[in-house]
Design a protein around this motif. Structure first.
Motif, mmCIF file in Angstrom:
data_model
loop_
_atom_site.group_PDB
_atom_site.id
_atom_site.type_symbol
_atom_site.label_atom_id
_atom_site.label_comp_id
_atom_site.label_asym_id
_atom_site.label_seq_id
_atom_site.Cartn_x
_atom_site.Cartn_y
_atom_site.Cartn_z
ATOM 1 N N MET A 59 -11.452 15.116 -15.282
ATOM 2 C CA MET A 59 -11.672 14.853 -13.876
ATOM 3 C C MET A 59 -10.358 14.527 -13.189
ATOM 4 N N TYR A 60 -10.323 14.809 -11.916
ATOM 5 C CA TYR A 60 -9.124 14.560 -11.121
ATOM 6 C C TYR A 60 -9.530 13.826 -9.861
ATOM 7 N N SER A 61 -8.726 12.848 -9.471
ATOM 8 C CA SER A 61 -8.997 12.213 -8.179
ATOM 9 C C SER A 61 -7.691 11.947 -7.455
ATOM 10 N N TYR A 62 -7.805 11.898 -6.156
ATOM 11 C CA TYR A 62 -6.647 11.585 -5.322
ATOM 12 C C TYR A 62 -7.089 10.544 -4.313
ATOM 13 N N SER A 63 -6.406 9.441 -4.285
ATOM 14 C CA SER A 63 -6.757 8.435 -3.290
ATOM 15 C C SER A 63 -5.496 7.968 -2.581
ATOM 16 N N SER A 64 -5.647 7.533 -1.352
ATOM 17 C CA SER A 64 -4.475 7.079 -0.619
ATOM 18 C C SER A 64 -4.868 6.084 0.454
ATOM 19 N N TRP A 65 -3.895 5.299 0.851
ATOM 20 C CA TRP A 65 -4.086 4.394 1.989
ATOM 21 C C TRP A 65 -2.769 4.159 2.702
ATOM 22 N N LYS A 66 -2.893 3.908 3.984
ATOM 23 C CA LYS A 66 -1.723 3.542 4.779
ATOM 24 C C LYS A 66 -1.817 2.091 5.205
ATOM 25 N N LYS A 67 -3.063 1.677 5.449
ATOM 26 C CA LYS A 67 -3.270 0.293 5.875
ATOM 27 C C LYS A 67 -3.854 -0.509 4.728
ATOM 28 N N TYR A 68 -3.525 -1.771 4.714
ATOM 29 C CA TYR A 68 -4.081 -2.647 3.690
ATOM 30 C C TYR A 68 -4.291 -4.023 4.272
ATOM 31 N N TRP A 69 -5.046 -4.822 3.528
ATOM 32 C CA TRP A 69 -5.294 -6.189 3.961
ATOM 33 C C TRP A 69 -4.360 -7.133 3.228
ATOM 34 N N GLU A 70 -3.552 -7.830 4.010
ATOM 35 C CA GLU A 70 -2.665 -8.867 3.480
ATOM 36 C C GLU A 70 -3.444 -10.158 3.687
ATOM 37 N N GLY A 71 -4.119 -10.630 2.637
ATOM 38 C CA GLY A 71 -5.159 -11.640 2.859
ATOM 39 C C GLY A 71 -6.258 -10.950 3.646
ATOM 40 N N LEU B 292 -5.614 -10.131 6.880
ATOM 41 C CA LEU B 292 -4.901 -9.468 7.979
ATOM 42 C C LEU B 292 -4.664 -7.996 7.647
ATOM 43 N N LYS B 293 -5.181 -7.131 8.488
ATOM 44 C CA LYS B 293 -4.989 -5.705 8.244
ATOM 45 C C LYS B 293 -3.646 -5.273 8.806
ATOM 46 N N ARG B 294 -2.876 -4.566 8.004
ATOM 47 C CA ARG B 294 -1.537 -4.189 8.444
ATOM 48 C C ARG B 294 -1.120 -2.879 7.796
ATOM 49 N N GLU B 295 -0.030 -2.322 8.328
ATOM 50 C CA GLU B 295 0.603 -1.218 7.624
ATOM 51 C C GLU B 295 1.964 -1.705 7.153
ATOM 52 N N ASN B 296 2.639 -0.913 6.347
ATOM 53 C CA ASN B 296 3.933 -1.310 5.833
ATOM 54 C C ASN B 296 4.858 -0.103 5.894
ATOM 55 N N LEU B 297 5.832 -0.193 6.793
ATOM 56 C CA LEU B 297 6.729 0.948 6.995
ATOM 57 C C LEU B 297 7.606 1.188 5.774
ATOM 58 N N ASN B 298 7.675 0.211 4.893
ATOM 59 C CA ASN B 298 8.474 0.376 3.681
ATOM 60 C C ASN B 298 7.663 0.886 2.494
ATOM 61 N N LEU B 299 6.405 1.196 2.760
ATOM 62 C CA LEU B 299 5.568 1.846 1.747
ATOM 63 C C LEU B 299 5.052 3.188 2.265
ATOM 64 N N GLY B 300 4.773 3.236 3.562
ATOM 65 C CA GLY B 300 4.200 4.452 4.133
ATOM 66 C C GLY B 300 2.796 4.637 3.596
ATOM 67 N N VAL C 281 -2.671 7.892 -14.875
ATOM 68 C CA VAL C 281 -2.549 7.557 -13.452
ATOM 69 C C VAL C 281 -1.104 7.694 -12.996
ATOM 70 N N LYS C 282 -0.952 8.168 -11.765
ATOM 71 C CA LYS C 282 0.387 8.359 -11.213
ATOM 72 C C LYS C 282 0.381 7.862 -9.772
ATOM 73 N N THR C 283 1.320 7.000 -9.421
ATOM 74 C CA THR C 283 1.338 6.439 -8.068
ATOM 75 C C THR C 283 2.616 6.827 -7.333
ATOM 76 N N LYS C 284 2.528 6.727 -6.029
ATOM 77 C CA LYS C 284 3.689 7.103 -5.208
ATOM 78 C C LYS C 284 3.601 6.430 -3.854
ATOM 79 N N ALA C 285 4.753 6.038 -3.319
ATOM 80 C CA ALA C 285 4.808 5.548 -1.939
ATOM 81 C C ALA C 285 5.599 6.564 -1.125
ATOM 82 N N SER C 286 5.078 6.941 0.044
ATOM 83 C CA SER C 286 5.730 8.022 0.806
ATOM 84 C C SER C 286 6.961 7.548 1.554
ATOM 85 N N ALA C 287 7.058 6.248 1.822
ATOM 86 C CA ALA C 287 8.222 5.732 2.552
ATOM 87 C C ALA C 287 8.849 4.605 1.741
ATOM 88 N N GLY C 288 10.002 4.124 2.215
ATOM 89 C CA GLY C 288 10.676 3.044 1.506
ATOM 90 C C GLY C 288 11.369 3.545 0.268
#
Lengths: 516, 329
Positions: free
Chosen positions: B45-57, B59-67, B95-102
């Protein structure tokens, strides 16, 4: 097939039982440190050379009342009352603080650094706010305890505690008041008995010095700090180690000595280390004028450089001209083949990192949310000092030597970084992805290498039988920055050399401070 | 033959949408499908998941240094029918992870092996439909010494776990509803550092991992050929702490996530040993005070994921072999 199935069923049952039954409490490495029981009580430490004090008697301590007076007897009864009905919490604090005052306050300080080692989040317009010491609880909280800030904090607290103890031991010998359990045999000694006079209390002097400096360094954490200090002082009375007047005299002395350090800290130029936009731009302009590629922040949005004027802070072990003379020659030119080779070398490290390299990078990273590299070396030092049965004053002296070396290493390192303003590997080759966060300041020379070189050198002097190990640790810390993709080889190797040179100043002081 | 493919279904569910690698598991352990005795169903099986926003506690935010933080997973899963009432399941992902920015380096590696025993002690006609009850026990443990202490790019949390689940399923004609509740025990982990700060300092490399609970509801259509279902899942960490402002995440954070998704499984008519599975899931959020409190997302990425898989049934039973020519291995 049946066998496989049966064994997998058994495996599931066994693993489940183990996991469900296991105790999850995590024990800290120093939680069960035995009570301090020094091989040598260092009764003559009042004659050791202090750091800022003009002499051990610079601050007067009045003579204690005799142990036959009603006043003293009342204080003995206070101990007996505590000891008559001890709660679990009271037993806990006696045990906790008996491991050593300098050790515990150093751990508390490391905790405060870790709590505050968080870079502020940007403003909506892409600029960054700065913490404000006058409003420490507003976001971003004061301080941002980054590595230079941390190095300075460790040094001031350690140095002040050392001077406070030199004065304390002077008065201990002078007034020679025996410990409560010696005066009255019905007082239980819940800590190892000692021939060291108990007035003024060395524990209270250490706590008093810490409290005064932490008001300046961590003004938003006063409730926590005061609670720890109260607990500490109370633990010594409960333990039968001190009567209340021992504590009061020690605390007052510690606070007075610390005030000298607070005054020094207010004038040591650290307050101006952030600089301003004009100064940041000037550094960039200067690098360009030299024909170099200037450093720029790799954060998004670009963050102002971390404490660019920290290199101008007043060092403990040498004067400012010496600090400049310790600055190494320039790194390879950015456009030179040498720099290209060094950049390629770093790319080679991060392309397919081994698990062992990743472990080394993370072991030494000491980045955001940690006690920073100087805190890591304090942890290494403290855990080795525990095994040496040092007296409280020798603990303070040794940790002060280590932390002054670390702070001064920070000063020379920061001076070098901003003098050359050299870019990070990732700036020259964006394919270099890093195994830990890239610190927000120029590359040359590596802070980890400079800190580690300095700490290993003075630690190798204090505990000679481990000198080789300390050097190996420093080398690994230094290499970790290359493995992680955030420093070139030149940054690390030159940083180590500079660090060792600074460590030698601490060794020089150690040889002449009267303690050896 | 009919008997086999009637019972060979594998449906995947999305489990905890953690801030880290979003782990999709071979979650036949959380559906009501049982394999027939001696049938073994296995597939990649193969899956692809991604997120740009996350909850810091909270607080929902994005992180320009992760993209955009993305996770790819390549897994192997299987389900063996020990009896009609007891199934054994496994899954093992890479599993393989990647950050698009930073500048942070992605991570990759073999993650955790999961094993489950699924037991159906009760099945009875009830009203017009059929009620089944299940008890499921599982364990998981890391297959490699990857580091959990590089979130959000770590490939997993490196904790040994044991889980206990009760589940009920009711089927009425082609319609069904399944509900389950799970308690997950998580063992402490070790990290490469010698100290770390949570809400206080810890002078240890051992990290206490809070346990977790999971609730799962699935509704939809199910017959021998096709399964189409909607899935609601709520993962709650029972303990742990919030990421502080602008700090890095940590394995023992209180990671909570509520996801909704759809799954489809289709059995190829001309080759009934083979089925194709696909799905989509997303982490939900709500601005509403009441709903927001129920959803209670914390310290996780707002991940969206797609996955696909196919499964092949091998039949080890002598009885059915004669009627089922293609099953040979």
């Amino acid at each position: 097939m049946k066998k496989i199935i049966f064994s997998s069923l058994m495996a599931i049952a066994v693993v489940t039982t183990i996991i469900v039954a296991c105790n999850k409490d995590v024990e800290g490495r120093t939680d069960n440190t035995p009570a301090l029981n020094p091989a040598n009580i260092d009764l003559n430490a009042g004659a050791w050379r202090p750091i800022l004090l003009t002499g051990p008697a610079e601050f007067a301590v009045t003579a204690p009342s005799a142990t036959t007076t009603p006043d003293y007897i009342a204080q003995i009864n206070e101990i007996k009352t505590w000891q008559a009905e001890m709660t679990g919490e009271e037993k806990r604090i006696v045990k906790y603080w008996s491991a050593g005052a300098v050790l515990r306050w150093n751990e508390i300080l490391r905790e405060l650094v870790a709590k505050h080692n968080l870079p502020p989040y940007q403003n909506a317009d892409g600029t960054y706010p700065f913490p404000n010491a006058n409003n420490p609880l507003a976001y971003p909280q004061f301080p941002f305890a980054n590595p230079p800030y941390a190095a300075r904090a460790y040094a001031y607290v350690s140095a002040a505690q050392y001077d406070a103890l030199v004065a304390t031991y002077h008065y201990k010998k002078l007034y020679n008041r025996a410990a409560p359990y010696t005066v009255d045999a019905t007082v239980n000694a819940l800590i190892p008995k000692s021939a060291l006079p108990s007035y003024p209390s060395e524990d209270a002097a250490v706590a008093g010095a810490a409290v005064e400096l932490l008001k300046l360094l961590f003004p938003g954490d006063q409730d926590y700090i005061q609670q720890k200090a109260e607990e500490h002082k109370r633990s010594r009375i409960i333990a039968g180690a001190n009567v209340r007047s021992d504590i009061e005299a020690g605390e007052a002395l510690g606070r007075q000595v610390a005030q000298k350090f607070v005054t020094r800290a207010r004038g040591d130029r650290a307050g101006a280390a952030i600089g301003n936009q004009a100064q940041w731009t000037q550094m960039e302009t200067d690098a360009i004028a030299k024909g170099e590629t200037p450093w720029y922040s790799l954060e998004s949005p670009r963050r102002p450089p971390m404490l660019p004027l920290f290199g101008k802070v007043k060092a403990f072990l040498f004067d400012s001209l010496t600090a400049i003379s310790l600055r190494p020659p320039p790194p390879p030119l950015v456009n030179s083949p040498k720099m290209k080779d060094e950049t390629n070398e770093i790319y080679g490290f991060i392309k397919n990192p081994t698990r062992e390299h990743t472990r080394i990078v993370h072991f030494w990273a000491d980045g955001v949310g940690t006690y920073a590299p100087p805190g890591h070396w304090d942890a290494i030092a403290a855990e080795d000092f525990i095994t040496k049965n040092f007296s409280e004053v020798r603990w303070a002296r040794n940790l002060a030597l280590v932390n002054m070396a670390l702070m001064d290493a920070g000063i020379v390192c920061w001076d070098t970084k901003y003098f050359y303003f050299n870019p990070r590997p990732t700036q020259l080759d964006p394919n270099i992805k890093t195994l830990t966060g890239i610190p927000n300041f120029p590359a040359y020379i590596s802070g980890h290498s400079t800190f580690s070189g300095a700490a290993a050198t003075i630690l190798g002097h204090i505990i000679p039988e481990k000198a080789t190990q300390y050097n190996a640790m420093a080398t690994e810390a230094s290499l970790s920055r290359m493995y992680g993709g955030i420093h070139y080889r030149a940054d690390c190797e030159v940083g180590m050399t500079v660090g060792k040179n600074i460590g030698d100043y601490a060794v020089q002081r150690a040889r002449t401070d009267g303690a050896e | 033959m009919k008997k086999i493919f009637k019972t060979k279904t594998i449906i995947l569910v999305w489990l905890p949408a953690l801030l880290m690698a979003n782990t999709v598991s071979a979650q036949t352990d959380i559906d009501a499908i049982m394999m027939e005795k001696n049938a073994f169903c296995v597939g990649p099986m193969y899956s692809y998941s991604s997120w740009k926003k996350y909850w810091e506690g909270t607080l929902k935010r994005e992180n320009l240094n992760l993209g955009k933080v993305s996770t790819q997973m390549f897994g192997l899963m299987g389900n063996y029918g020990l009896t009609r009432k007891i199934n054994l399941l496994f899954s093992a992902p890479y599993v393989k992870t990647k950050a698009s920015a930073g500048t942070l380096h992605g991570m990759k590696g073999i993650q955790d092996l999961s094993l489950f025993v699924k037991w159906r002690p009760f099945q009875k006609k009830m009203g017009a439909g059929k009620l089944s009850l299940f008890g499921i026990a599982g364990v998981s443990f890391p297959l490699s010494n990857y580091t959990p202490d590089f979130l959000p790019l770590s490939i997993g949390l490196h904790s040994k776990t044991a889980s206990a689940r009760i589940m009920a399923d009711y089927q009425l004609g082609n319609l069904f509803a399944t509900g389950s509740a799970t308690y997950v025990f998580r063992d402490n982990i070790e990290i490469d550092r010698t100290s770390y700060y949570t809400t206080e300092m810890h002078y240890s490399n051992e990290v206490e991992m809070p346990n977790a609970s999971n609730y799962n509801v699935r509704l939809g259509f199910r017959n021998h050929r096709l399964i189409a279902e909607a899935v609601y899942n709520k993962w709650t960490t029972l303990g742990g702490f919030d990421i502080t402002r602008n700090n890095m995440p940590f394995p023992s954070n209180k990671m909570n996530a509520t996801t909704v998704g759809v799954n489809v499984k289709y059995v190829i008519p001309s080759l009934p040993q083979l089925s194709i599975v696909g799905g989509f899931t997303t982490t939900i959020d709500s601005e509403s005070k009441v709903l927001g409190k129920i959803i209670d997302s914390r310290n996780v990425g707002q991940a969206t994921a797609v996955y696909g898989s196919f499964f092949y049934v091998l039949d080890f039973s002598h009885k059915t072999k004669s009627t089922d020519k293609p099953a040979k291995k």
